[in-house]
Design an enzyme around this catalytic site. Sequence first.
Site, PDB file in Angstrom:
ATOM      1  N   SER A   1     138.224  58.204 -45.659  1.00 61.75           N
ATOM      2  CA  SER A   1     139.366  58.779 -44.913  1.00 61.75           C
ATOM      3  C   SER A   1     139.460  60.288 -45.060  1.00 61.75           C
ATOM      4  O   SER A   1     139.178  60.847 -46.120  1.00 61.75           O
ATOM      5  CB  SER A   1     140.681  58.178 -45.410  1.00 61.75           C
TER       6      SER A   1
ATOM      7  N   GLU B   1     133.100  40.596 -47.490  1.00 56.21           N
ATOM      8  CA  GLU B   1     134.265  39.720 -47.510  1.00 56.21           C
ATOM      9  C   GLU B   1     135.079  39.873 -48.766  1.00 56.21           C
ATOM     10  O   GLU B   1     134.549  39.995 -49.854  1.00 56.21           O
ATOM     11  CB  GLU B   1     133.784  38.280 -47.434  1.00 56.21           C
TER      12      GLU B   1
HETATM   13  C1  LIG Z   1     146.896  52.605 -51.442  1.00 58.89           C
HETATM   14  C2  LIG Z   1     145.840  53.185 -50.554  1.00 58.89           C
HETATM   15  C3  LIG Z   1     144.557  53.373 -51.036  1.00 58.89           C
HETATM   16  C4  LIG Z   1     143.561  53.934 -50.209  1.00 58.89           C
HETATM   17  N1  LIG Z   1     142.312  54.150 -50.742  1.00 58.89           N
HETATM   18  C5  LIG Z   1     141.366  54.747 -49.971  1.00 58.89           C
HETATM   19  C6  LIG Z   1     140.072  55.067 -50.508  1.00 58.89           C
HETATM   20  O1  LIG Z   1     139.785  54.809 -51.677  1.00 58.89           O
HETATM   21  N2  LIG Z   1     139.172  55.679 -49.721  1.00 58.89           N
HETATM   22  C7  LIG Z   1     139.440  55.981 -48.419  1.00 58.89           C
HETATM   23  O2  LIG Z   1     138.558  56.514 -47.753  1.00 58.89           O
HETATM   24  N3  LIG Z   1     140.656  55.714 -47.864  1.00 58.89           N
HETATM   25  C8  LIG Z   1     141.619  55.104 -48.616  1.00 58.89           C
HETATM   26  N4  LIG Z   1     142.866  54.838 -48.085  1.00 58.89           N
HETATM   27  C9  LIG Z   1     143.160  55.291 -46.740  1.00 58.89           C
HETATM   28  C10 LIG Z   1     143.330  54.193 -45.719  1.00 58.89           C
HETATM   29  O3  LIG Z   1     142.086  53.655 -45.366  1.00 58.89           O
HETATM   30  C11 LIG Z   1     144.061  54.820 -44.535  1.00 58.89           C
HETATM   31  O4  LIG Z   1     145.375  55.142 -44.953  1.00 58.89           O
HETATM   32  C12 LIG Z   1     144.125  53.909 -43.348  1.00 58.89           C
HETATM   33  O5  LIG Z   1     142.852  53.734 -42.788  1.00 58.89           O
HETATM   34  C13 LIG Z   1     145.085  54.473 -42.260  1.00 58.89           C
HETATM   35  O6  LIG Z   1     144.704  55.756 -41.905  1.00 58.89           O
HETATM   36  P1  LIG Z   1     145.755  56.963 -41.933  1.00 58.89           P
HETATM   37  O7  LIG Z   1     146.464  56.948 -43.255  1.00 58.89           O
HETATM   38  O8  LIG Z   1     145.034  58.201 -41.537  1.00 58.89           O
HETATM   39  O9  LIG Z   1     146.846  56.602 -40.840  1.00 58.89           O
HETATM   40  P2  LIG Z   1     146.701  56.741 -39.267  1.00 58.89           P
HETATM   41  O10 LIG Z   1     145.356  56.267 -38.853  1.00 58.89           O
HETATM   42  O11 LIG Z   1     147.105  58.127 -38.887  1.00 58.89           O
HETATM   43  O12 LIG Z   1     147.761  55.711 -38.772  1.00 58.89           O
HETATM   44  C14 LIG Z   1     149.172  55.999 -38.782  1.00 58.89           C
HETATM   45  C15 LIG Z   1     149.881  54.840 -38.099  1.00 58.89           C
HETATM   46  O13 LIG Z   1     149.430  54.752 -36.726  1.00 58.89           O
HETATM   47  C16 LIG Z   1     148.918  53.450 -36.474  1.00 58.89           C
HETATM   48  N5  LIG Z   1     147.756  53.548 -35.570  1.00 58.89           N
HETATM   49  C17 LIG Z   1     146.692  54.367 -35.717  1.00 58.89           C
HETATM   50  N6  LIG Z   1     145.800  54.162 -34.714  1.00 58.89           N
HETATM   51  C18 LIG Z   1     146.317  53.172 -33.940  1.00 58.89           C
HETATM   52  C19 LIG Z   1     145.876  52.495 -32.758  1.00 58.89           C
HETATM   53  N7  LIG Z   1     144.690  52.812 -32.188  1.00 58.89           N
HETATM   54  N8  LIG Z   1     146.680  51.535 -32.233  1.00 58.89           N
HETATM   55  C20 LIG Z   1     147.856  51.213 -32.811  1.00 58.89           C
HETATM   56  N9  LIG Z   1     148.349  51.822 -33.917  1.00 58.89           N
HETATM   57  C21 LIG Z   1     147.570  52.791 -34.478  1.00 58.89           C
HETATM   58  C22 LIG Z   1     148.494  52.903 -37.820  1.00 58.89           C
HETATM   59  O14 LIG Z   1     148.471  51.493 -37.831  1.00 58.89           O
HETATM   60  C23 LIG Z   1     149.570  53.476 -38.738  1.00 58.89           C
HETATM   61  O15 LIG Z   1     150.713  52.679 -38.683  1.00 58.89           O
HETATM   62  C24 LIG Z   1     143.876  54.280 -48.885  1.00 58.89           C
HETATM   63  C25 LIG Z   1     145.177  54.084 -48.395  1.00 58.89           C
HETATM   64  C26 LIG Z   1     146.152  53.554 -49.210  1.00 58.89           C
HETATM   65  C27 LIG Z   1     147.540  53.369 -48.658  1.00 58.89           C
END
Ligand SMILES: Cc1cc2nc3c(=O)[nH]c(=O)nc-3n(C[C@H](O)[C@H](O)[C@H](O)COP(=O)(O)OP(=O)(O)OC[C@H]3O[C@@H](n4cnc5c(N)ncnc54)[C@H](O)[C@@H]3O)c2cc1C
Length: 380
Positions: A118, A234
Amino acid sequence: MEFGVTAEDEAFRGEVRRWLAGHVPWDGDRRSWERTLGGGGWIGIGWGVEGYGNRAVGIGRQVVWAEEYARARAPARSGHIGEKLLAPTLIAHGSEEQKARFLPPIASGDELWCQGYSEPGAGSDLAGIRTEAVREADGYRISGQKIWTSLAHEADWCFVLARTEAGSRRHRGLSFLLVPMDQPGRIDVRPIRQMTGTSEFNEVFFDGAHARAEHLVGGEGNGWQVAMSLLGFERGVSTLAQQVGFAQELAQVVDAAVASGAADDPVVRDLLVRQWAELRTMRWNALRTLGSSADRGAPSVAKLMWGRWHQRLGELAMRVRGAGAAVGPGDWSAGAPYELDDLQHLFLFSRADTIYGGSDEIQRTIIAERVLGLPREAKG
Ligand SMILES: Cc1cc2nc3c(=O)[nH]c(=O)nc-3n(C[C@H](O)[C@H](O)[C@H](O)COP(=O)(O)OP(=O)(O)OC[C@H]3O[C@@H](n4cnc5c(N)ncnc54)[C@H](O)[C@@H]3O)c2cc1C
């Protein structure tokens, strides 16, 4: 006995219980706990291959191990990213040299990993990654920012998805690189403080960090395929362990409801019974789909179910506590550390459950497109 778990697997349960009874409680040092687990031969049992200092056992025994681990309230793992995500990826896509170099220290608990996917602006839409890896004589020079990187502050290595083809867009031109974290001045890890008061994840800044050429996995430009394959491993067996933990939390909430008198409220009783029944349903569903990829929607359905279930449990925990739920267990004088008890931690941390591992909205999109055959959503 559960289906899929044989009488021999049940006999194995005795061995597991004895080992856990001899090692839990632990000394509180997460890194030495990983080495203890490795020394006991418990890391890498689900890899399906042997010869890297690990032993491989069948799925029934993996279930037994995972359930007993949770039941013993053994520590949360800091080695799971290496063991459960990177190792299967290297077994599928890595060279023999990469497997020989990286799998043994994962199995022994000596090297810990974090996941550098991310970025600000590339979470759900992972193909928006902007971190660059520029080819140089003996490898790659990496510049960019990752975020939400769990356990980066403890990790020795990070697998990084970066853009190796300048000017490339979306899924093309990405590569999967193994990067040592100990690069002072070139990698800066900044913990993010969460509302739980703790910092499990971080921002990670790469400023000319180096990755060796032989630590590119799956070939240059194939990063998207490798990264997706990693996400596809998985959760099957660990889902069952997670459910043992959920059952323990539900029992705590039931106790809290009895203690506060909330258990006399018919609405609360109804909600508690629903939680219990849904947990049973999730368990049977996990057992049903274990080790099978026939049901294409199964991982997304499971994620949708447990994420919301766990959040509702946190909300219910606060409800049964009443107004007292807002008061922490510790010392509230100025300067005292911020403390939460188990149920407060459950309530606050479970807010993240519908985000990580693919948010609820993204899981629904996967089901819509891959299972229901709805038209694909437009991407920018
Ligand atoms: C506790 C925790 C641990 C994590 N650990 C890691 C890690 O170790 N390594 C890593 O790389 N990442 C990690 N992450 C990141 C995680 O993968 C991302 O938070 C997640 O993929 C969402 O991306 P974002 O936070 O950028 O939110 P966004 O992608 O900006 O999303 C924000 C909101 O918009 C919604 N949204 C976005 N796109 C769409 C769409 N096309 N249609 C409908 N709704 C949409 C989402 O569902 C969400 O509600 C972690 C996150 C958390 C909370």
